[in-house]
Scaffold this motif. Structure first.
Motif, mmCIF file in Angstrom:
data_model
loop_
_atom_site.group_PDB
_atom_site.id
_atom_site.type_symbol
_atom_site.label_atom_id
_atom_site.label_comp_id
_atom_site.label_asym_id
_atom_site.label_seq_id
_atom_site.Cartn_x
_atom_site.Cartn_y
_atom_site.Cartn_z
ATOM 1 N N CYS A 279 0.810 -1.082 0.019
ATOM 2 C CA CYS A 279 0.076 -0.018 0.082
ATOM 3 C C CYS A 279 0.895 1.024 -0.083
ATOM 4 N N HIS A 280 0.423 2.217 -0.718
ATOM 5 C CA HIS A 280 1.250 3.519 -0.696
ATOM 6 C C HIS A 280 0.143 4.785 -0.702
ATOM 7 N N ALA A 281 0.950 5.786 -0.110
ATOM 8 C CA ALA A 281 -0.092 7.019 -0.201
ATOM 9 C C ALA A 281 -0.663 7.399 -1.490
ATOM 10 N N GLY A 282 -1.811 7.704 -1.409
ATOM 11 C CA GLY A 282 -2.783 8.061 -2.613
ATOM 12 C C GLY A 282 -3.628 6.990 -3.256
ATOM 13 N N ASP A 283 -3.245 5.618 -2.639
ATOM 14 C CA ASP A 283 -4.079 4.357 -3.241
ATOM 15 C C ASP A 283 -5.624 4.510 -2.572
#
Length: 365
Positions: A279-283
């Protein structure tokens, strides 16, 4: 000689009826002495799987093994199994005794031995003394008990149960599922149970196989299936759920912060469903939580373990042992199950709802 670890194995089973793929390459192991339940919606392939094991169907691809022996081409009557169907399938012109005696006659069991086996089987299902009755003289629950006794009297290596309780009323279903679980543990026979009823599956099984569209979504213990689902389908199919959509704001070593409208929700990093755990920021993600995992209060509480948010009650339903409270949170409907109730709660009342971040489940959209 290699020890046999599983009583049943299905390897790469594929089955198609016309253009409809019913089983799409499933692999399944059934351990010796366990009660394994195949659970899923209609058309998911669970009964087809049971019929492959029983020998009533043959897979287009793949093989079935029982006690380490390949039985893919072996007919049902040579597989040493007992089977109980949804519709009882008792011979109407035979007494209870004669129904149980039928399988023993085919096996050429001696008369004195037959009487002992029949008496024992009827005792197990609490039907002693009703040997001379015909199926028409029995209740639905009694007929199903006889069907179970008939399957057990031949002392099969494997017991297959295909939706055996679905024709019974709720109280009788509860009673018989308790009896089946007791019987299975007492006898120790490896048992495969097919049902679409989640409560049956969770309450009876050693392990549950959740199926969907011809594939296995998850195999695990009832507690793991319910509390730690592997996929979004399992979470939605088992029990009730609430869902929020949001966007990941940040990812830390132990928690993920998700922006939901103008609020932030935190999720334990261990609670990511699906195959993509990165998971990453903006997902863009979905957040799921069970109704019974949500705490509701009339006043703002301070807690180190719960995150609280203001909500508004839209509906209240009394369920006997609990209350179902529907609220509007961040403009979205949310359902709560709680044993506690505040007499001040009414539709339109403002309340505070809270949950532990470890109870939220996350999946990437």
């Amino acid at each position: 000689m290699q020890a046999i670890k599983n009583d049943v194995e299905i390897k790469g089973a594929y089955k198609q009826f016309g253009s409809n793929v019913v089983l799409n390459g499933i692999n399944l192991d059934v351990k010796q002495g366990e009660l394994l339940t195949l659970l899923g919606p209609s058309g998911c392939g669970k009964t087809t799987t049971l019929n492959l094991i029983a020998g009533f169907l043959e897979a287009d691809e793949g093989d079935v093994y029982i006690k380490g022996k390949k039985v893919t081409k072996v007919p049902p009557y040579k597989r040493d199994l007992g089977m109980v169907f949804q519709t009882y399938s008792l011979f109407p012109h035979m007494t209870v005794y004669e129904n149980l005696d039928f399988g023993l006659k085919l096996r050429k069991v001696e008369k004195s031995e037959k009487e002992k086996k029949i008496a024992r089987a009827l005792e197990l299902v609490k039907m002693s003394g009703l040997e001379n009755r015909y199926p028409r003289e029995l209740s639905g629950g009694q007929r199903q008990r006889v069907a179970i006794a008939r399957a057990l009297v031949v002392e099969p290596e494997l017991l297959l149960l295909d939706e055996p309780l679905s024709n019974l009323d709720a109280k009788l279903r509860h009673e018989l599922r308790t009896e089946i679980k007791r019987l299975q543990k007492e006898i120790g026979v490896t048992t495969i149970f097919v049902t679409h009823d989640q409560e049956e599956a969770l309450s009876m099984s050693d392990r549950v196989v959740v199926m969907n569209a011809g594939k296995i979504e998850q195999i695990s213990t009832p507690t793991s299936i319910y509390n730690h689902p592997d996929t979004e389908f399992v979470f939605n199919f088992i029990g009730k759920s609430n869902c929020f959509e949001g966007k990941i704001a940040s990812v830390e070593s132990r928690k993920i912060s998700v922006q939901v409208d103008h609020d932030i929700a935190h999720v334990d990093v261990k609670n990511i469903m699906g195959s993509d755990k990165a998971c990453h920021a903006g997902d863009e993600v979905k957040l799921y939580i069970r109704p019974e995992k949500i705490h509701i209060s009339s006043v703002q509480e301070t807690s180190t373990s719960r995150e609280f948010h203001k909500a508004k009650i839209t509906q209240l339903n009394y369920l006997g042992t609990s209350w179902e409270v529907d609220v509007l949170l961040l403009g979205k409907p949310l359902q709560i199950l709680t044993p506690a109730f505040d007499s001040s709660w009414q539709p339109g009342s403002e309340v505070y709802v809270g949950w532990n971040p470890s109870d939220l489940m996350l999946i990437k959209k």
